[in-house]
Scaffold this active site. Structure first.
Site, PDB file in Angstrom:
ATOM      1  N   HIS A  84       0.702  -1.237  -0.194  1.00  0.00           N
ATOM      2  CA  HIS A  84       0.087  -0.010  -0.075  1.00  0.00           C
ATOM      3  C   HIS A  84       0.694   1.253   0.059  1.00  0.00           C
ATOM      4  CE1 HIS A  84      -4.105  -1.519   0.278  1.00  0.00           C
ATOM      5  NE2 HIS A  84      -3.544  -2.322   1.162  1.00  0.00           N
ATOM      6  N   ASP A 140       0.105  -4.551   5.567  1.00  0.00           N
ATOM      7  CA  ASP A 140      -1.129  -5.609   5.038  1.00  0.00           C
ATOM      8  C   ASP A 140      -0.828  -5.441   3.702  1.00  0.00           C
ATOM      9  OD1 ASP A 140      -1.568  -2.960   5.275  1.00  0.00           O
ATOM     10  OD2 ASP A 140      -3.815  -3.529   4.759  1.00  0.00           O
ATOM     11  N   GLU A 141      -1.395  -6.589   3.063  1.00  0.00           N
ATOM     12  CA  GLU A 141      -1.672  -6.840   1.559  1.00  0.00           C
ATOM     13  C   GLU A 141      -0.131  -6.458   0.841  1.00  0.00           C
ATOM     14  OE1 GLU A 141      -5.270  -4.483   0.811  1.00  0.00           O
ATOM     15  OE2 GLU A 141      -6.458  -6.261   1.365  1.00  0.00           O
ATOM     16  N   VAL A 142       0.714  -6.872   0.969  1.00  0.00           N
ATOM     17  CA  VAL A 142       1.936  -6.813   0.298  1.00  0.00           C
ATOM     18  C   VAL A 142       1.967  -7.504  -1.104  1.00  0.00           C
ATOM     19  CG1 VAL A 142       4.465  -6.622   0.231  1.00  0.00           C
ATOM     20  CG2 VAL A 142       3.160  -6.591   2.501  1.00  0.00           C
ATOM     21  N   PHE A 143       1.212  -7.048  -1.810  1.00  0.00           N
ATOM     22  CA  PHE A 143       0.591  -7.789  -3.187  1.00  0.00           C
ATOM     23  C   PHE A 143       2.117  -8.141  -4.087  1.00  0.00           C
ATOM     24  CE2 PHE A 143      -3.409  -5.280  -2.893  1.00  0.00           C
ATOM     25  CZ  PHE A 143      -3.901  -6.213  -2.032  1.00  0.00           C
TER      26      PHE A 143
END
Length: 448
Positions: A84, A140-143
């Site tokens: 993010h 969070d959400e470390v794509f």
């Protein structure tokens, strides 16, 4: 602790609005705010490029903290340190720090510049929050982590996996914080930890450094975490372009969390340290705005009071109505009766009108009026001919509808401008008003 999340990566309110909101938060039972600044922070020097044109000034940041102190609200700044980070990686200057070159979401943890940049971002934010005893590092959400070449090489050389690599970076960030800011406590989201084994978590000792916000409780007990936080939501989770907050949905979310809270004592030595009521304003830096803060204040009030009272009791309900100046709340319909007396209530009512009537009233006029369909079709309008007799039959009705909505929207714009910066007002209008009103505007222009 009950922290209300202020997500400033979209529709960041003017400080004058926060002056009205902070007393309300504390009245309703909050004792802290989790502030996700993103590009609203007044970054300096090297990092100035990250600032939004409407970023808060240093005086604003100071004022926000004074207000919080005045209303007994603990301020916890949130700085994303892994995923993010589009607000950083969208800039050409930092493009080389992306995990995957095409995507601006996540940092490449193997480039020394990444940690160097994070240190200066964290330092600037922490320096301006000397009263804060907590910091939230996101994470969070470390794509796409593990998809870049550097990561693939690292994993093959170190016989590691994505989890180990994730923990290695988090440990470096924590190492910097504990060395540099003694006594500052760290929070992080837990979704990435859920996929990591107990063994790996224990070895990383991340557990000692930061409580996570989590439901995977037994796993975290075994990994050695001492404290846990939960993260509920009062808005911003039911659709990226949601304009109106569904009340019963968010109430049910909090009632479910209360059940989980009752289970925590059985998991000693783990203890529950706090709850973050998240209120997302965008799903990420590139997505559209979801519900505006004034629109979701009734939801926030219901959720906070539910946590304070251990359920949405009669007492909780009465307090919500008293504090917000409402007569009643219809949970299933997500509506409130009464004029209301909370900050931004005008916007609340006006968005309700837009959400409920703008689109249908315009489509009804354009679709169901047979004279428009028969004598003023796109074909007629393109070639600019029509029979005046038939056109007069719908003209006055359409002109009146147009005038009514234009005057309504002028009022709405004025109300929005009191609370928000010009970019937010434009964006909200373009997303929620113009797609429908423009059709009517075009018709009226052609008609004239």
């Amino acid at each position: 602790m009950r922290l209300v999340h202020l997500d400033l990566k979209g529709a960041a309110p003017r400080v004058s609005y926060l002056e009205q909101v902070f007393p309300l938060l504390s009245q309703l039972g909050a004792n802290g705010v989790l502030i996700e600044y993103e590009d609203m922070f007044p970054f300096k020097g090297e990092l100035e490029i990250l600032r939004s044109p409407y970023a808060y000034s240093e005086e604003d940041i100071e004022r926000i903290q004074q207000l919080a102190e005045q209303h007994k609200l603990e301020v916890v700044p949130l700085v994303q340190t892994f995923g993010h980070v589009e607000f950083i990686l969208k800039h050409e200057k930092y493009q080389h720090l992306r995990e995957v070159e095409r995507f601006p979401n996540s940092f490449n943890p193997h480039i020394p510049d990444t940690l160097a940049l994070l240190k200066s971002v964290l330092s600037q934010v922490i320096e301006k929050h000397r009263r804060s005893t907590w910091i939230h590092i996101g994470a969070d959400e470390v794509f796409h982590l593990g998809e870049g070449m550097d990561s693939k090489n690292w994993m093959s050389h170190n016989k590691g996996d994505v989890g180990t690599m994730y923990l290695k970076h988090i440990k470096e960030v924590l190492g910097f914080l504990t060395a540099q800011y003694w006594g500052l406590r760290v929070l992080m989201w837990d979704d990435m930890l859920r996929k990591i084994s107990v063994g790996a978590l224990r070895v990383a000792l991340v557990a000692r450094a930061c409580p996570a916000a989590v439901p995977f409780l037994t796993k975290y007990v075994e990994s050695g975490f001492g404290a846990v936080w939960f993260a509920s939501a009062f808005k911003g989770t039911t659709g990226p372009a949601q304009a109106w907050t569904p009340l019963s949905y968010h109430l049910k979310n909090h009632l479910s969390w209360l059940k989980v809270m009752q289970a925590v004592p059985r998991l000693a030595p783990l203890r529950l340290q706090g709850v973050v009521l998240t209120g997302w304003q965008r799903y990420d830096h590139y997505s559209v705005l979801c519900e505006l803060l004034p629109v979701s204040i009734p939801s926030l009030a219901i959720c906070l009071q539910t946590l304070v009272n251990g359920g949405f009791t009669e007492e909780a309900k009465r307090k919500v109505l008293d504090v917000l100046g409402l007569e009643s709340v219809q949970l299933e319909q997500s509506t409130c009766e009464g004029r209301g007396a909370f900050p931004g209530v005008e916007i609340y009512h006006m968005v309700e009108q837009i959400n409920g009537h703008l689109k249908e009233s315009i489509l009804k006029a354009l679709e169901e009026e047979s004279a428009i369909k028969g004598w003023f079709s796109p074909y007629h309008r393109k070639r600019q001919f029509g029979n005046p007799r038939n056109m007069e039959s719908f003209g006055s009705k359409v002109l009146k509808l147009h005038e009514d909505w234009e005057s309504f929207v002028r009022d709405l714009r004025a109300q929005l401008e009191r609370i928000y910066f010009p970019d937010t007002v434009e964006e909200w209008m373009e997303e929620n008003v113009n797609p429908y009103l423009d059709q009517l505007r075009d018709l009226v222009r052609d008609y004239r």
